[in-house]
Write an enzyme that holds these catalytic residues in place. Structure first.
Site, PDB file in Angstrom:
ATOM      1  N   CYS A 287      64.492  10.142  -6.058  1.00 52.64           N
ATOM      2  CA  CYS A 287      64.168   9.093  -7.027  1.00 52.64           C
ATOM      3  C   CYS A 287      62.721   9.255  -7.509  1.00 52.64           C
ATOM      4  CB  CYS A 287      64.337   7.710  -6.407  1.00 52.64           C
ATOM      5  SG  CYS A 287      63.890   6.395  -7.562  1.00 52.64           S
TER       6      CYS A 287
ATOM      7  N   HIS B 196      84.748   3.132 -13.520  1.00 52.78           N
ATOM      8  CA  HIS B 196      84.206   3.784 -12.328  1.00 52.78           C
ATOM      9  C   HIS B 196      82.932   4.565 -12.617  1.00 52.78           C
ATOM     10  CE1 HIS B 196      88.591   3.585 -10.698  1.00 52.78           C
ATOM     11  NE2 HIS B 196      87.955   2.425 -10.608  1.00 52.78           N
TER      12      HIS B 196
ATOM     13  N   CYS C 209      69.025   5.496  -8.088  1.00 52.43           N
ATOM     14  CA  CYS C 209      68.400   5.529  -6.769  1.00 52.43           C
ATOM     15  C   CYS C 209      69.394   5.019  -5.720  1.00 52.43           C
ATOM     16  CB  CYS C 209      67.136   4.655  -6.765  1.00 52.43           C
ATOM     17  SG  CYS C 209      66.217   4.741  -5.200  1.00 52.43           S
TER      18      CYS C 209
ATOM     19  N   CYS D 194      65.271  -0.540  -5.423  1.00 54.36           N
ATOM     20  CA  CYS D 194      64.501   0.227  -6.422  1.00 54.36           C
ATOM     21  C   CYS D 194      65.163   0.060  -7.776  1.00 54.36           C
ATOM     22  CB  CYS D 194      64.445   1.699  -6.009  1.00 54.36           C
ATOM     23  SG  CYS D 194      63.826   2.773  -7.304  1.00 54.36           S
TER      24      CYS D 194
HETATM   25  C1  BV8 Z   1      86.529  -2.266  -4.850  1.00 56.44           C
HETATM   26  C2  BV8 Z   1      84.832   7.423  -9.168  1.00 56.44           C
HETATM   27  C3  BV8 Z   1      85.753  -4.192  -3.784  1.00 56.44           C
HETATM   28  C4  BV8 Z   1      84.306   8.403  -8.152  1.00 56.44           C
HETATM   29  C5  BV8 Z   1      86.872   6.481  -8.208  1.00 56.44           C
HETATM   30  C6  BV8 Z   1      92.846  -4.133  -3.883  1.00 56.44           C
HETATM   31  C7  BV8 Z   1      91.872  -4.728  -4.667  1.00 56.44           C
HETATM   32  C8  BV8 Z   1      90.574  -4.214  -4.699  1.00 56.44           C
HETATM   33  C9  BV8 Z   1      90.253  -3.071  -3.949  1.00 56.44           C
HETATM   34  C10 BV8 Z   1      91.214  -2.473  -3.186  1.00 56.44           C
HETATM   35  C11 BV8 Z   1      92.517  -2.991  -3.162  1.00 56.44           C
HETATM   36  N1  BV8 Z   1      93.244  -2.185  -2.336  1.00 56.44           N
HETATM   37  C12 BV8 Z   1      92.467  -1.197  -1.865  1.00 56.44           C
HETATM   38  C13 BV8 Z   1      91.238  -1.348  -2.343  1.00 56.44           C
HETATM   39  C14 BV8 Z   1      90.112  -0.474  -2.059  1.00 56.44           C
HETATM   40  C15 BV8 Z   1      89.980   0.697  -3.019  1.00 56.44           C
HETATM   41  C16 BV8 Z   1      91.301   1.308  -3.391  1.00 56.44           C
HETATM   42  O1  BV8 Z   1      91.859   1.008  -4.450  1.00 56.44           O
HETATM   43  N2  BV8 Z   1      91.826   2.193  -2.555  1.00 56.44           N
HETATM   44  C17 BV8 Z   1      93.042   2.877  -2.869  1.00 56.44           C
HETATM   45  C18 BV8 Z   1      92.983   4.294  -2.325  1.00 56.44           C
HETATM   46  C19 BV8 Z   1      94.200   2.088  -2.288  1.00 56.44           C
HETATM   47  N3  BV8 Z   1      89.278   0.294  -4.208  1.00 56.44           N
HETATM   48  C20 BV8 Z   1      87.934   0.333  -4.209  1.00 56.44           C
HETATM   49  O2  BV8 Z   1      87.284   0.663  -3.248  1.00 56.44           O
HETATM   50  C21 BV8 Z   1      87.243  -0.072  -5.496  1.00 56.44           C
HETATM   51  N4  BV8 Z   1      86.221  -1.017  -5.148  1.00 56.44           N
HETATM   52  O3  BV8 Z   1      87.596  -2.725  -4.984  1.00 56.44           O
HETATM   53  O4  BV8 Z   1      85.464  -2.935  -4.333  1.00 56.44           O
HETATM   54  C22 BV8 Z   1      84.452  -4.861  -3.611  1.00 56.44           C
HETATM   55  C23 BV8 Z   1      84.307  -6.149  -4.094  1.00 56.44           C
HETATM   56  C24 BV8 Z   1      83.101  -6.798  -3.891  1.00 56.44           C
HETATM   57  C25 BV8 Z   1      82.042  -6.143  -3.246  1.00 56.44           C
HETATM   58  C26 BV8 Z   1      82.201  -4.838  -2.777  1.00 56.44           C
HETATM   59  C27 BV8 Z   1      83.412  -4.189  -2.954  1.00 56.44           C
HETATM   60  C28 BV8 Z   1      86.524   1.089  -6.157  1.00 56.44           C
HETATM   61  C29 BV8 Z   1      87.487   2.169  -6.516  1.00 56.44           C
HETATM   62  C30 BV8 Z   1      86.777   3.241  -7.371  1.00 56.44           C
HETATM   63  C31 BV8 Z   1      86.774   4.578  -6.656  1.00 56.44           C
HETATM   64  N5  BV8 Z   1      86.182   5.592  -7.522  1.00 56.44           N
HETATM   65  N6  BV8 Z   1      86.294   7.337  -9.057  1.00 56.44           N
HETATM   66  C32 BV8 Z   1      84.742   9.816  -8.433  1.00 56.44           C
HETATM   67  O5  BV8 Z   1      85.482  10.058  -9.409  1.00 56.44           O
HETATM   68  O6  BV8 Z   1      84.327  10.699  -7.653  1.00 56.44           O
HETATM   69  S1  BV8 Z   1      88.538   6.509  -8.045  1.00 56.44           S
HETATM   70  C33 BV8 Z   1      89.105   7.968  -8.701  1.00 56.44           C
HETATM   71  O7  BV8 Z   1      90.375   8.192  -8.162  1.00 56.44           O
HETATM   72  C34 BV8 Z   1      89.342   7.896 -10.192  1.00 56.44           C
HETATM   73  O8  BV8 Z   1      88.349   7.172 -10.861  1.00 56.44           O
HETATM   74  C35 BV8 Z   1      90.684   7.263 -10.304  1.00 56.44           C
HETATM   75  O9  BV8 Z   1      90.601   5.868 -10.308  1.00 56.44           O
HETATM   76  C36 BV8 Z   1      91.339   7.698  -9.022  1.00 56.44           C
HETATM   77  C37 BV8 Z   1      92.294   8.828  -9.295  1.00 56.44           C
HETATM   78  O10 BV8 Z   1      93.357   8.277  -9.951  1.00 56.44           O
HETATM   79  P1  BV8 Z   1      93.940   8.901 -11.297  1.00 56.44           P
HETATM   80  O11 BV8 Z   1      92.906   8.915 -12.338  1.00 56.44           O
HETATM   81  O12 BV8 Z   1      95.188   8.187 -11.557  1.00 56.44           O
HETATM   82  O13 BV8 Z   1      94.225  10.424 -10.951  1.00 56.44           O
HETATM   83  P2  BV8 Z   1      95.444  11.004 -10.101  1.00 56.44           P
HETATM   84  O14 BV8 Z   1      95.140  12.429  -9.880  1.00 56.44           O
HETATM   85  O15 BV8 Z   1      95.740  10.100  -8.951  1.00 56.44           O
HETATM   86  O16 BV8 Z   1      96.707  10.889 -11.084  1.00 56.44           O
HETATM   87  C38 BV8 Z   1      96.755  11.683 -12.236  1.00 56.44           C
HETATM   88  C39 BV8 Z   1      98.004  11.268 -12.981  1.00 56.44           C
HETATM   89  O17 BV8 Z   1      98.068  11.991 -14.206  1.00 56.44           O
HETATM   90  C40 BV8 Z   1      99.280  11.552 -12.235  1.00 56.44           C
HETATM   91  O18 BV8 Z   1     100.161  10.460 -12.379  1.00 56.44           O
HETATM   92  C41 BV8 Z   1      99.850  12.788 -12.953  1.00 56.44           C
HETATM   93  O19 BV8 Z   1     101.264  12.808 -12.931  1.00 56.44           O
HETATM   94  C42 BV8 Z   1      99.348  12.564 -14.345  1.00 56.44           C
HETATM   95  N7  BV8 Z   1      99.124  13.759 -15.162  1.00 56.44           N
HETATM   96  C43 BV8 Z   1      98.689  14.975 -14.767  1.00 56.44           C
HETATM   97  N8  BV8 Z   1      98.536  15.773 -15.848  1.00 56.44           N
HETATM   98  C44 BV8 Z   1      98.856  15.019 -16.945  1.00 56.44           C
HETATM   99  C45 BV8 Z   1      99.236  13.733 -16.512  1.00 56.44           C
HETATM  100  N9  BV8 Z   1      99.616  12.761 -17.359  1.00 56.44           N
HETATM  101  C46 BV8 Z   1      99.627  13.059 -18.673  1.00 56.44           C
HETATM  102  N10 BV8 Z   1      99.267  14.275 -19.176  1.00 56.44           N
HETATM  103  C47 BV8 Z   1      98.894  15.277 -18.349  1.00 56.44           C
HETATM  104  N11 BV8 Z   1      98.568  16.480 -18.860  1.00 56.44           N
END
Ligand code: BV8
Length: 288
Positions: free
Chosen positions: A187, A126, A134, A139
């Site tokens: 940019c 990600h 940009c 660009c």
């Molecule tokens: C795309 C960057 C297509 C920005 C992020 C099926 C297939 C493909 C796509 C989709 C699909 N279904 C839905 C989609 C669309 C979408 C999606 O997945 N939506 C979700 C909500 C259902 N996906 C997309 O849009 C992706 N793009 O597929 O494009 C395409 C194809 C062609 C042309 C155009 C488009 C892009 C997704 C990327 C989004 N960007 N990040 C930013 O950070 O600001 S996502 C962001 O949120 C993170 O990167 C990460 O991926 C996500 C958060 O998840 P986690 O890291 O797991 O964090 P979370 O807090 O949820 O969990 C923490 C865990 O840690 C917990 O389990 C907790 O218990 C545990 N924990 C806590 N403390 C500890 C611990 N474990 C161990 N030790 C500890 N101490």
């Protein structure tokens, strides 16, 4: 549904059976929790009154680039003020020892890189907070940037009572500045568009080279022996889908998570492991 093993002895015994280990780590925000960065779920899931992921979209940037840039500038600042934890270093060290290891990380906080994780085994699914580009794909300008704040207008407000304290602008009670678009990063090449954070937003495709590296690794005829699912709720795709893809190529699954209820999609299968606890403690023990 099968019950996962929880002992490190059987995990280490399995590793010794692998002559040329092919192991993947799928990493999420929980990996950096112990470094002091909030995760997306739980307390860190909201930034002010906004669900963090609702700010991670092109639409949010078009609607209010000032708010989105303050969100990212705050996260850049936080990431620069913390340090990699033992799990980041253990993953980097394991990479140097095991040629068939790959780290697929969803994290944009730059901590893998600061732990000197070898770049050829680190796939930043990600992107990273420390690249800006940009707004216009035509660009195509992009640069690595660690300047904090990236522009003066994004400097964190100084707390009148205690100028040394950094006000927590993620707190909705702390007033947020309205920043005019012309004061946001622009940019330097085309001079016509805004610069945006070099992360992958929802609805955006993952970087082509990264997608190719991931697919080439997963589709290698040698298959996959093990996938470590570290500190991720595995709800964001396509990243989350890599667990099943690895399993389909022979991988056993080992989940390292604070929450024992974070079960991989499709549930547990025979031979899986669940290590409940802090990744910063468990990962170095597993990879020693
Ligand atoms: C795309 C960057 C297509 C920005 C992020 C099926 C297939 C493909 C796509 C989709 C699909 N279904 C839905 C989609 C669309 C979408 C999606 O997945 N939506 C979700 C909500 C259902 N996906 C997309 O849009 C992706 N793009 O597929 O494009 C395409 C194809 C062609 C042309 C155009 C488009 C892009 C997704 C990327 C989004 N960007 N990040 C930013 O950070 O600001 S996502 C962001 O949120 C993170 O990167 C990460 O991926 C996500 C958060 O998840 P986690 O890291 O797991 O964090 P979370 O807090 O949820 O969990 C923490 C865990 O840690 C917990 O389990 C907790 O218990 C545990 N924990 C806590 N403390 C500890 C611990 N474990 C161990 N030790 C500890 N101490």
């Amino acid at each position: 549904m099968a019950t996962p093993r929880t002992d490190t002895a059987s995990f280490h015994a399995y590793l010794t059976t692998l002559q040329y280990p092919r192991i993947v780590a799928l990493c999420g925000a929980g990996l950096s929790a112990s470094s002091g960065l909030p995760t997306f779920r739980g307390a860190g899931g909201y930034w002010r009154t906004h669900e963090a992921t609702s700010l991670a979209t092109p639409g949010a940037f078009l609607r209010d680039a000032g708010l989105v840039w303050q969100f990212y500038s705050y996260r850049r600042h936080m990431a620069l003020t913390v340090k990699p934890n033992p799990a980041h270093y253990a993953l980097a060290e394991f990479s140097r020892k095991v040629p068939g290891f790959q780290c697929f990380s969803q994290n944009v906080d730059g901590l893998h890189q600061r732990a000197d994780h070898p770049r050829e085994s680190l796939q930043l699914l990600h992107g990273t907070l420390f690249e800006v580009k940009c707004w216009s794909e035509n660009c195509g300008y992009r640069e690595e940037n660690f300047t904090d704040p990236i522009v003066p207008a994004l400097a964190l407000p100084v707390d009148g009572k205690d100028p040394t304290a950094t006000p927590d602008i993620s707190d909705p009670k702390v007033p947020l500045a309205r920043i005019p678009i012309e004061s946001l990063p622009q940019c330097p090449r085309c001079k016509r568009n805004a610069l945006r954070p070099g992360v992958v937003w929802f609805g955006e495709q993952l970087p082509m080279q990264v997608l190719m590296n991931v697919e080439n690794y997963l589709n290698d005829l040698a298959g996959v022996d093990l996938i470590l699912v570290i500190g991720t709720s595995a709800k964001v795709y396509p990243a989350a889908g890599y667990v099943q893809e690895a399993r389909q190529r022979g991988a056993k699954v080992a989940v390292i998570n604070m929450d024992a209820n974070d079960v991989p999609a499709g549930g547990w299968e025979d031979g899986d492991w669940m290590f409940k606890g802090d990744a910063a403690v468990i990962v170095p023990e597993l990879l020693r």
